[in-house]
Design a protein around this motif. Sequence first.
Motif, PDB file in Angstrom:
ATOM      1  N   THR A   1      37.216  32.081  28.772  1.00 53.58           N
ATOM      2  CA  THR A   1      36.989  30.642  28.681  1.00 53.58           C
ATOM      3  C   THR A   1      36.921  30.086  30.100  1.00 53.58           C
ATOM      4  OG1 THR A   1      38.212  30.541  26.612  1.00 53.58           O
ATOM      5  CG2 THR A   1      37.919  28.466  27.798  1.00 53.58           C
ATOM      6  N   PRO A   2      35.839  29.370  30.431  1.00 52.72           N
ATOM      7  CA  PRO A   2      35.727  28.809  31.787  1.00 52.72           C
ATOM      8  C   PRO A   2      36.853  27.820  32.074  1.00 52.72           C
ATOM      9  CG  PRO A   2      33.625  28.695  30.657  1.00 52.72           C
ATOM     10  CD  PRO A   2      34.660  29.084  29.639  1.00 52.72           C
ATOM     11  N   LEU A   3      37.197  27.714  33.338  1.00 52.62           N
ATOM     12  CA  LEU A   3      38.159  26.705  33.747  1.00 52.62           C
ATOM     13  C   LEU A   3      37.666  25.331  33.314  1.00 52.62           C
ATOM     14  CD1 LEU A   3      38.811  27.922  37.391  1.00 52.62           C
ATOM     15  CD2 LEU A   3      40.455  27.948  35.515  1.00 52.62           C
ATOM     16  N   LYS A   4      38.546  24.493  32.887  1.00 61.62           N
ATOM     17  CA  LYS A   4      38.160  23.150  32.458  1.00 61.62           C
ATOM     18  C   LYS A   4      37.516  22.402  33.619  1.00 61.62           C
ATOM     19  CE  LYS A   4      39.687  23.784  28.383  1.00 61.62           C
ATOM     20  NZ  LYS A   4      38.743  24.413  27.514  1.00 61.62           N
ATOM     21  N   GLY A   5      36.401  21.754  33.342  1.00 63.02           N
ATOM     22  CA  GLY A   5      35.715  20.962  34.354  1.00 63.02           C
ATOM     23  C   GLY A   5      34.704  21.721  35.179  1.00 63.02           C
ATOM     24  N   PHE A   6      34.578  23.041  34.959  1.00 64.17           N
ATOM     25  CA  PHE A   6      33.662  23.827  35.780  1.00 64.17           C
ATOM     26  C   PHE A   6      32.537  24.479  34.983  1.00 64.17           C
ATOM     27  CE2 PHE A   6      37.690  23.978  38.182  1.00 64.17           C
ATOM     28  CZ  PHE A   6      37.259  23.277  39.287  1.00 64.17           C
ATOM     29  N   ALA A   7      32.343  24.062  33.754  1.00 64.87           N
ATOM     30  CA  ALA A   7      31.300  24.667  32.932  1.00 64.87           C
ATOM     31  C   ALA A   7      29.910  24.253  33.393  1.00 64.87           C
ATOM     32  CB  ALA A   7      31.501  24.314  31.461  1.00 64.87           C
ATOM     33  N   ASN A   8      29.789  23.070  33.996  1.00 69.60           N
ATOM     34  CA  ASN A   8      28.494  22.575  34.459  1.00 69.60           C
ATOM     35  C   ASN A   8      28.424  22.732  35.973  1.00 69.60           C
ATOM     36  OD1 ASN A   8      26.274  21.132  35.316  1.00 69.60           O
ATOM     37  ND2 ASN A   8      26.616  19.438  33.921  1.00 69.60           N
ATOM     38  N   MET A   9      27.630  23.680  36.437  1.00 69.39           N
ATOM     39  CA  MET A   9      27.552  23.976  37.860  1.00 69.39           C
ATOM     40  C   MET A   9      26.887  22.869  38.676  1.00 69.39           C
ATOM     41  SD  MET A   9      29.265  26.624  37.793  1.00 69.39           S
ATOM     42  CE  MET A   9      29.262  26.846  39.541  1.00 69.39           C
ATOM     43  N   PHE A  10      26.288  21.871  38.003  1.00 70.62           N
ATOM     44  CA  PHE A  10      25.665  20.779  38.735  1.00 70.62           C
ATOM     45  C   PHE A  10      26.682  19.725  39.145  1.00 70.62           C
ATOM     46  CE2 PHE A  10      22.078  22.455  36.283  1.00 70.62           C
ATOM     47  CZ  PHE A  10      21.211  22.707  37.328  1.00 70.62           C
TER      48      PHE A  10
ATOM     49  N   ALA B   1      39.398  30.854  45.346  1.00 69.82           N
ATOM     50  CA  ALA B   1      40.625  31.403  44.761  1.00 69.82           C
ATOM     51  C   ALA B   1      40.625  31.246  43.237  1.00 69.82           C
ATOM     52  CB  ALA B   1      41.851  30.718  45.364  1.00 69.82           C
ATOM     53  N   GLN B   2      40.193  30.082  42.746  1.00 66.73           N
ATOM     54  CA  GLN B   2      40.124  29.876  41.294  1.00 66.73           C
ATOM     55  C   GLN B   2      39.127  30.839  40.669  1.00 66.73           C
ATOM     56  OE1 GLN B   2      39.119  25.687  41.573  1.00 66.73           O
ATOM     57  NE2 GLN B   2      40.993  25.133  40.483  1.00 66.73           N
ATOM     58  N   TRP B   3      37.986  31.016  41.309  1.00 65.87           N
ATOM     59  CA  TRP B   3      36.947  31.901  40.783  1.00 65.87           C
ATOM     60  C   TRP B   3      37.457  33.336  40.708  1.00 65.87           C
ATOM     61  CZ3 TRP B   3      33.804  35.905  42.683  1.00 65.87           C
ATOM     62  CH2 TRP B   3      32.684  36.185  41.902  1.00 65.87           C
ATOM     63  N   LYS B   4      38.164  33.761  41.762  1.00 69.14           N
ATOM     64  CA  LYS B   4      38.686  35.126  41.790  1.00 69.14           C
ATOM     65  C   LYS B   4      39.739  35.338  40.703  1.00 69.14           C
ATOM     66  CE  LYS B   4      40.779  38.605  44.772  1.00 69.14           C
ATOM     67  NZ  LYS B   4      41.708  39.062  43.767  1.00 69.14           N
ATOM     68  N   THR B   5      40.706  34.437  40.600  1.00 67.95           N
ATOM     69  CA  THR B   5      41.793  34.642  39.637  1.00 67.95           C
ATOM     70  C   THR B   5      41.360  34.390  38.200  1.00 67.95           C
ATOM     71  OG1 THR B   5      42.618  32.388  39.951  1.00 67.95           O
ATOM     72  CG2 THR B   5      43.609  34.118  41.305  1.00 67.95           C
ATOM     73  N   SER B   6      40.357  33.546  37.998  1.00 63.54           N
ATOM     74  CA  SER B   6      39.934  33.211  36.630  1.00 63.54           C
ATOM     75  C   SER B   6      38.800  34.074  36.104  1.00 63.54           C
ATOM     76  CB  SER B   6      39.504  31.744  36.563  1.00 63.54           C
ATOM     77  OG  SER B   6      40.590  30.916  36.889  1.00 63.54           O
ATOM     78  N   TYR B   7      38.041  34.726  37.001  1.00 67.69           N
ATOM     79  CA  TYR B   7      36.890  35.516  36.560  1.00 67.69           C
ATOM     80  C   TYR B   7      36.916  36.946  37.088  1.00 67.69           C
ATOM     81  CZ  TYR B   7      35.370  30.988  35.092  1.00 67.69           C
ATOM     82  OH  TYR B   7      35.323  29.774  34.482  1.00 67.69           O
ATOM     83  N   VAL B   8      36.960  37.098  38.396  1.00 67.66           N
ATOM     84  CA  VAL B   8      36.864  38.438  38.975  1.00 67.66           C
ATOM     85  C   VAL B   8      38.038  39.319  38.543  1.00 67.66           C
ATOM     86  CG1 VAL B   8      36.779  39.779  41.112  1.00 67.66           C
ATOM     87  CG2 VAL B   8      35.505  37.631  40.932  1.00 67.66           C
TER      88      VAL B   8
ATOM     89  N   PHE C   1      31.273  29.364  43.726  1.00 67.40           N
ATOM     90  CA  PHE C   1      32.547  28.739  44.034  1.00 67.40           C
ATOM     91  C   PHE C   1      32.391  27.878  45.275  1.00 67.40           C
ATOM     92  CE2 PHE C   1      32.585  33.002  45.879  1.00 67.40           C
ATOM     93  CZ  PHE C   1      32.843  32.726  47.208  1.00 67.40           C
ATOM     94  N   ALA C   2      33.303  26.928  45.442  1.00 62.41           N
ATOM     95  CA  ALA C   2      33.297  26.054  46.616  1.00 62.41           C
ATOM     96  C   ALA C   2      34.248  26.630  47.641  1.00 62.41           C
ATOM     97  CB  ALA C   2      33.726  24.644  46.217  1.00 62.41           C
ATOM     98  N   GLY C   3      33.819  26.630  48.872  1.00 54.90           N
ATOM     99  CA  GLY C   3      34.711  27.122  49.928  1.00 54.90           C
ATOM    100  C   GLY C   3      33.963  27.902  50.969  1.00 54.90           C
ATOM    101  N   GLY C   4      34.694  28.492  51.833  1.00 52.49           N
ATOM    102  CA  GLY C   4      34.087  29.258  52.905  1.00 52.49           C
ATOM    103  C   GLY C   4      33.568  28.319  53.981  1.00 52.49           C
ATOM    104  N   PRO C   5      33.032  28.867  55.044  1.00 49.01           N
ATOM    105  CA  PRO C   5      32.613  28.042  56.190  1.00 49.01           C
ATOM    106  C   PRO C   5      31.398  27.167  55.890  1.00 49.01           C
ATOM    107  CG  PRO C   5      31.973  30.320  56.513  1.00 49.01           C
ATOM    108  CD  PRO C   5      32.826  30.286  55.274  1.00 49.01           C
ATOM    109  N   TYR C   6      30.667  27.459  54.806  1.00 46.88           N
ATOM    110  CA  TYR C   6      29.439  26.713  54.541  1.00 46.88           C
ATOM    111  C   TYR C   6      29.524  25.868  53.281  1.00 46.88           C
ATOM    112  CZ  TYR C   6      28.021  30.136  57.945  1.00 46.88           C
ATOM    113  OH  TYR C   6      27.960  30.921  59.056  1.00 46.88           O
ATOM    114  N   GLY C   7      30.718  25.650  52.748  1.00 46.39           N
ATOM    115  CA  GLY C   7      30.857  24.842  51.536  1.00 46.39           C
ATOM    116  C   GLY C   7      30.571  25.636  50.297  1.00 46.39           C
ATOM    117  N   ARG C   8      29.683  25.149  49.450  1.00 48.56           N
ATOM    118  CA  ARG C   8      29.365  25.785  48.168  1.00 48.56           C
ATOM    119  C   ARG C   8      28.787  27.183  48.409  1.00 48.56           C
ATOM    120  NH1 ARG C   8      27.121  22.740  43.200  1.00 48.56           N
ATOM    121  NH2 ARG C   8      26.474  24.419  41.865  1.00 48.56           N
TER     122      ARG C   8
END
Length: 132
Positions: free
Chosen positions: A70-79, A86-93, A121-128
Amino acid sequence: MRVGTDLMRGRVVALWALLALLGGAPLARAGGGGENMLLVVNPEDENALRIAQEYQQLRGIPDANILFITPLKGFANMFTAVPTEAQWKTSYVDPILNAIQARGLSNQVNYIAELGQPYAFAGGPYGRQSAG
């Protein structure tokens, strides 16, 4: 139609990133069967469930090779929003890698497909960032 191209490219990059994390998995053989695929499905997305069911039948994917996340709440729409790295890694990977190991699929799964899941995911030196 650049948005569609960027989204497709992001999905491909995400899948390759997950495969890279598998490390020791053997290379996919041309025409690999359903037993060589892990299908990650959003159980809250009716369309994803329908497509997964048809795809499972067409490709002969065993039930053990289907993982419902089940996707994290609020993140189902990538737009509108994307999870942090960190959320992407712990919730998916992590759940994907754990399921592969727990189900004894480490030497069997050569590729991963997803239906209805975030792939950036959002993060890293370049944002998204895409998953790559």
